[in-house]
Scaffold this active site. Structure first.
Site, PDB file in Angstrom:
ATOM      1  CG  ASP A 195      33.448  19.438  -4.763  1.00 58.62           C
ATOM      2  OD1 ASP A 195      33.091  20.616  -4.948  1.00 58.62           O
ATOM      3  OD2 ASP A 195      32.796  18.629  -4.076  1.00 58.62           O
TER       4      ASP A 195
ATOM      5  NE  ARG B 105      33.764  13.571  -3.085  1.00 58.55           N
ATOM      6  CZ  ARG B 105      34.393  14.602  -2.520  1.00 58.55           C
ATOM      7  NH1 ARG B 105      34.170  15.831  -2.956  1.00 58.55           N
ATOM      8  NH2 ARG B 105      35.235  14.401  -1.547  1.00 58.55           N
TER       9      ARG B 105
ATOM     10  NE  ARG C 107      29.539  27.460  -9.487  1.00 56.34           N
ATOM     11  CZ  ARG C 107      29.110  28.420  -8.659  1.00 56.34           C
ATOM     12  NH1 ARG C 107      29.067  28.203  -7.352  1.00 56.34           N
ATOM     13  NH2 ARG C 107      28.723  29.578  -9.139  1.00 56.34           N
TER      14      ARG C 107
END
Length: 244
Positions: free
Chosen positions: A52, A197, A50
């Site tokens: 974001d 990130r 998945r």
């Protein structure tokens, strides 16, 4: 009933992430809407990972059952591309075993993060992190070595992620592609939410020489999200490739 896998790319700019959610536009939602148009019934998909909101993909992989046995891989690819929006494109399709689930079958996931160290370019605003400060790449590379291997990545997870924080990173490469483009390539088995990130945000602190490379090892061992730097913005991140 046949089962197919597809490798596809998408521009994450106008999506609220990959996973299907009610009342918002998602990649999974658009993919399953396209499948419903083709097969006249709801087809559920399973993906390798998945992403974001705002995160892109070059090589996302999803799998689904095909209720029409006569369709070939080429037929599936062409039908999907005829029904998907312009910010999603199926690159290839292939038939897989009935129990194939890309999330569990993946042996490696590769993420790319792009940093643009120059004055703002409006045409790149959705695809790189504009960061117009000089970064010491050699120190960032030294710091990244502390993250390779199996570790508890609690310091680099999203605060509400309750999954097992022990993960394995095979390799982190930091490359200067052009005078003002830096690529951070992270290869691992699987990742926590926002983990890549958060790693990028901390490596940038090293690149600015606000932290020493050894600070990354200290942050990792403290196992506290509060000890790491802020999260890098989503639009510089790409799910580059999934290896099976």
């Amino acid at each position: 009933m046949k089962r197919f896998a597809i490798e596809f790319s998408y521009d994450g700019t106008n999506f609220f992430g990959y996973q299907g959610q009610p009342n918002v536009r998602t990649v999974q939602g658009e993919l399953e809407n396209a499948l419903e148009k083709i097969f006249k019934q709801r087809i559920y998909t399973q993906a390798a990972g998945r992403t974001d909101a705002g995160v892109h993909a070059n090589g996302q992989v999803a799998a689904f059952n095909c209720p029409i046995d006569r369709l070939t891989s080429k037929d599936v690819k062409n039908a999907l591309n005829a029904n998907l929006p312009r910010d999603i494109y199926v690159k290839t399709a292939w038939e897989v075993e009935k129990n194939f689930n890309p999330r569990f079958a993946a042996k490696k996931r590769i993420y790319h993060y792009f940093i643009y160290t120059n004055e703002r370019d409006v045409f790149l605003r959705n695809y790189v992190w504009h960061f117009k400060y000089k970064l010491n790449i050699e120190k960032m590379r030294k710091a990244a070595k502390f993250l390779e291997g199996e570790h508890d990545f609690t310091s680099f997870k999203k605060g509400n992620d309750r999954k097992n924080p022990v993960r394995t990173i095979y390799r982190i490469r930091i490359l200067k592609l052009k005078p003002h483009i830096i690529l951070i390539r992270v290869e691992g088995i699987s990742f926590l939410r926002s983990m890549v990130r958060n790693i990028v945000g901390s490596l940038v602190k090293v690149g600015l020489e606000q932290w020493s490379p050894e600070k990354i090892k200290e942050v990792l061992e403290l196992r506290s999200r509060q000890e790491a730097a802020g999260t890098a913005p989503p639009h510089g991140l790409y799910l580059y490739k999934v290896i099976f």
